[in-house]
Write a protein that holds these residues in place. Structure first.
Motif, PDB file in Angstrom:
ATOM      1  N   PHE A   6       0.869  -1.174   0.000  1.00  0.00           N
ATOM      2  CA  PHE A   6       0.000   0.000   0.000  1.00  0.00           C
ATOM      3  C   PHE A   6       0.907   1.226   0.000  1.00  0.00           C
ATOM      4  O   PHE A   6       1.474   1.598   1.019  1.00  0.00           O
ATOM      5  CB  PHE A   6      -0.888  -0.041   1.237  1.00  0.00           C
ATOM      6  CG  PHE A   6      -1.910   1.063   1.365  1.00  0.00           C
ATOM      7  CD1 PHE A   6      -2.001   2.116   0.479  1.00  0.00           C
ATOM      8  CD2 PHE A   6      -2.807   1.039   2.414  1.00  0.00           C
ATOM      9  CE1 PHE A   6      -2.949   3.110   0.616  1.00  0.00           C
ATOM     10  CE2 PHE A   6      -3.768   2.027   2.577  1.00  0.00           C
ATOM     11  CZ  PHE A   6      -3.831   3.070   1.675  1.00  0.00           C
ATOM     12  N   TYR A   7       1.066   1.838  -1.179  1.00  0.00           N
ATOM     13  CA  TYR A   7       1.820   3.080  -1.294  1.00  0.00           C
ATOM     14  C   TYR A   7       0.868   4.219  -0.937  1.00  0.00           C
ATOM     15  O   TYR A   7      -0.234   4.293  -1.476  1.00  0.00           O
ATOM     16  CB  TYR A   7       2.347   3.263  -2.713  1.00  0.00           C
ATOM     17  CG  TYR A   7       3.394   2.239  -3.108  1.00  0.00           C
ATOM     18  CD1 TYR A   7       4.686   2.336  -2.624  1.00  0.00           C
ATOM     19  CD2 TYR A   7       3.087   1.194  -3.964  1.00  0.00           C
ATOM     20  CE1 TYR A   7       5.658   1.416  -2.982  1.00  0.00           C
ATOM     21  CE2 TYR A   7       4.045   0.266  -4.331  1.00  0.00           C
ATOM     22  CZ  TYR A   7       5.338   0.382  -3.832  1.00  0.00           C
ATOM     23  OH  TYR A   7       6.287  -0.541  -4.182  1.00  0.00           O
ATOM     24  N   LEU A   8       1.293   5.090  -0.030  1.00  0.00           N
ATOM     25  CA  LEU A   8       0.400   6.154   0.408  1.00  0.00           C
ATOM     26  C   LEU A   8       1.144   7.455   0.655  1.00  0.00           C
ATOM     27  O   LEU A   8       2.312   7.454   1.025  1.00  0.00           O
ATOM     28  CB  LEU A   8      -0.344   5.744   1.682  1.00  0.00           C
ATOM     29  CG  LEU A   8       0.481   5.566   2.948  1.00  0.00           C
ATOM     30  CD1 LEU A   8      -0.401   5.822   4.161  1.00  0.00           C
ATOM     31  CD2 LEU A   8       1.060   4.171   3.041  1.00  0.00           C
ATOM     32  N   LEU A  17      -9.249   7.197   3.131  1.00  0.00           N
ATOM     33  CA  LEU A  17     -10.450   6.392   2.901  1.00  0.00           C
ATOM     34  C   LEU A  17     -10.097   4.921   2.658  1.00  0.00           C
ATOM     35  O   LEU A  17     -10.750   4.017   3.193  1.00  0.00           O
ATOM     36  CB  LEU A  17     -11.244   6.961   1.730  1.00  0.00           C
ATOM     37  CG  LEU A  17     -11.844   8.355   1.940  1.00  0.00           C
ATOM     38  CD1 LEU A  17     -12.371   8.921   0.627  1.00  0.00           C
ATOM     39  CD2 LEU A  17     -12.932   8.334   3.003  1.00  0.00           C
ATOM     40  N   ALA A  18      -9.052   4.684   1.874  1.00  0.00           N
ATOM     41  CA  ALA A  18      -8.641   3.307   1.579  1.00  0.00           C
ATOM     42  C   ALA A  18      -8.154   2.591   2.836  1.00  0.00           C
ATOM     43  O   ALA A  18      -8.506   1.428   3.073  1.00  0.00           O
ATOM     44  CB  ALA A  18      -7.553   3.301   0.515  1.00  0.00           C
ATOM     45  N   LEU A  19      -7.355   3.274   3.640  1.00  0.00           N
ATOM     46  CA  LEU A  19      -6.848   2.664   4.860  1.00  0.00           C
ATOM     47  C   LEU A  19      -7.994   2.254   5.780  1.00  0.00           C
ATOM     48  O   LEU A  19      -7.982   1.157   6.352  1.00  0.00           O
ATOM     49  CB  LEU A  19      -5.914   3.624   5.603  1.00  0.00           C
ATOM     50  CG  LEU A  19      -5.303   3.017   6.864  1.00  0.00           C
ATOM     51  CD1 LEU A  19      -4.022   2.294   6.532  1.00  0.00           C
ATOM     52  CD2 LEU A  19      -5.066   4.070   7.918  1.00  0.00           C
ATOM     53  N   GLU A  20      -8.983   3.110   5.900  1.00  0.00           N
ATOM     54  CA  GLU A  20     -10.106   2.814   6.777  1.00  0.00           C
ATOM     55  C   GLU A  20     -11.010   1.714   6.219  1.00  0.00           C
ATOM     56  O   GLU A  20     -11.651   0.995   6.989  1.00  0.00           O
ATOM     57  CB  GLU A  20     -10.927   4.084   7.032  1.00  0.00           C
ATOM     58  CG  GLU A  20     -10.209   5.071   7.938  1.00  0.00           C
ATOM     59  CD  GLU A  20      -9.930   4.495   9.313  1.00  0.00           C
ATOM     60  OE1 GLU A  20     -10.901   4.277  10.066  1.00  0.00           O
ATOM     61  OE2 GLU A  20      -8.752   4.242   9.627  1.00  0.00           O
ATOM     62  N   GLN A 109      -2.315   4.950  10.284  1.00  0.00           N
ATOM     63  CA  GLN A 109      -3.632   5.416  10.709  1.00  0.00           C
ATOM     64  C   GLN A 109      -3.543   6.709  11.520  1.00  0.00           C
ATOM     65  O   GLN A 109      -4.328   7.631  11.315  1.00  0.00           O
ATOM     66  CB  GLN A 109      -4.344   4.336  11.514  1.00  0.00           C
ATOM     67  CG  GLN A 109      -5.771   4.707  11.838  1.00  0.00           C
ATOM     68  CD  GLN A 109      -6.562   3.506  12.326  1.00  0.00           C
ATOM     69  OE1 GLN A 109      -6.000   2.565  12.878  1.00  0.00           O
ATOM     70  NE2 GLN A 109      -7.849   3.535  12.108  1.00  0.00           N
ATOM     71  N   GLN A 110      -2.587   6.786  12.415  1.00  0.00           N
ATOM     72  CA  GLN A 110      -2.463   7.988  13.241  1.00  0.00           C
ATOM     73  C   GLN A 110      -2.085   9.214  12.403  1.00  0.00           C
ATOM     74  O   GLN A 110      -2.625  10.305  12.613  1.00  0.00           O
ATOM     75  CB  GLN A 110      -1.445   7.773  14.363  1.00  0.00           C
ATOM     76  CG  GLN A 110      -1.865   6.743  15.381  1.00  0.00           C
ATOM     77  CD  GLN A 110      -3.228   7.032  15.985  1.00  0.00           C
ATOM     78  OE1 GLN A 110      -3.508   8.148  16.421  1.00  0.00           O
ATOM     79  NE2 GLN A 110      -4.090   6.030  16.006  1.00  0.00           N
ATOM     80  N   VAL A 111      -1.188   9.039  11.455  1.00  0.00           N
ATOM     81  CA  VAL A 111      -0.764  10.178  10.631  1.00  0.00           C
ATOM     82  C   VAL A 111      -1.890  10.596   9.681  1.00  0.00           C
ATOM     83  O   VAL A 111      -2.166  11.794   9.523  1.00  0.00           O
ATOM     84  CB  VAL A 111       0.547   9.871   9.883  1.00  0.00           C
ATOM     85  CG1 VAL A 111       0.941  11.051   8.994  1.00  0.00           C
ATOM     86  CG2 VAL A 111       1.676   9.563  10.875  1.00  0.00           C
ATOM     87  N   LEU A 112      -2.562   9.641   9.070  1.00  0.00           N
ATOM     88  CA  LEU A 112      -3.679   9.988   8.191  1.00  0.00           C
ATOM     89  C   LEU A 112      -4.830  10.631   8.972  1.00  0.00           C
ATOM     90  O   LEU A 112      -5.432  11.608   8.512  1.00  0.00           O
ATOM     91  CB  LEU A 112      -4.168   8.756   7.428  1.00  0.00           C
ATOM     92  CG  LEU A 112      -3.307   8.376   6.236  1.00  0.00           C
ATOM     93  CD1 LEU A 112      -3.580   6.955   5.786  1.00  0.00           C
ATOM     94  CD2 LEU A 112      -3.508   9.353   5.088  1.00  0.00           C
ATOM     95  N   GLN A 113      -5.105  10.127  10.137  1.00  0.00           N
ATOM     96  CA  GLN A 113      -6.151  10.721  10.971  1.00  0.00           C
ATOM     97  C   GLN A 113      -5.766  12.148  11.353  1.00  0.00           C
ATOM     98  O   GLN A 113      -6.609  13.044  11.351  1.00  0.00           O
ATOM     99  CB  GLN A 113      -6.354   9.865  12.219  1.00  0.00           C
ATOM    100  CG  GLN A 113      -7.497  10.319  13.085  1.00  0.00           C
ATOM    101  CD  GLN A 113      -7.761   9.329  14.212  1.00  0.00           C
ATOM    102  OE1 GLN A 113      -7.448   8.145  14.112  1.00  0.00           O
ATOM    103  NE2 GLN A 113      -8.327   9.830  15.280  1.00  0.00           N
TER     104      GLN A 113
END
Length: 161
Positions: A6-8, A17-20, A109-113
């Motif tokens: 998963f490149y993000l 959205l994809a991670l969640e 998750q923490q950084v995207l959130q």
């Protein structure tokens, strides 16, 4: 067991959205996930693509689309105070809390959130410090190190292939 890389980039609402959605999409399946931060801007530039934020009409449509997707999927998503924002501080921070160019799901998750929930400035110094403190137990290196910078270049180059 199958493998997914998963490149993000944290500047992308689609990454959030994809991670969640990933746990729901992969429920009951046997997959190993590898999370690799990349610099989306460099990927877009390699193909002379200005990206959605670089075209006013496309930017507005993208913002509406991701807001609708978040709402329909019951995923909290509020546009950051500034977008697009420079993702380098978040990318390097995440990689300093990973190993060999990979980060774990908790860090992703923490950084995207941090970027996509609440509508705040993703690069606000106080908020970045709070994020560092939250991730402290995961820390593996220094976000300013040449090693972290090289991991980001390598991940971005791999994603081009």
């Amino acid at each position: 067991m199958k493998h997914i890389t998963f490149y993000l980039d944290f500047v992308s609402p689609y990454a959030w959205l994809a991670l969640e959605q990933m746990p729901k999409a992969l429920q009951g399946l046997s997959y190993h996930m590898e999370y690799r931060p990349v610099l989306l801007g460099a990927l877009l530039q390699a193909d002379a693509n200005p990206g959605p934020a670089g075209i006013p009409a496309k930017r507005l449509w993208t913002y509406r689309h991701v807001s609708w997707l978040g709402q329909s999927l019951d995923i909290p998503l509020q546009m950051p105070a500034q977008h697009p924002f420079n993702p380098l501080p978040l990318l390097r921070l995440a990689l300093a809390h990973g190993h060999d160019g990979c980060i774990n799901r908790f860090v992703a998750q923490q950084v995207l959130q941090h970027a996509w929930v609440g509508g705040h400035d993703a690069n606000d110094a106080q908020r970045l410090q709070a994020l560092r403190e939250l991730l402290q137990e995961q820390k593996q290196g220094d976000e300013r190190s040449d090693e972290v910078k090289q991991w980001l270049r390598t991940n971005t180059d791999q994603a081009k292939q």
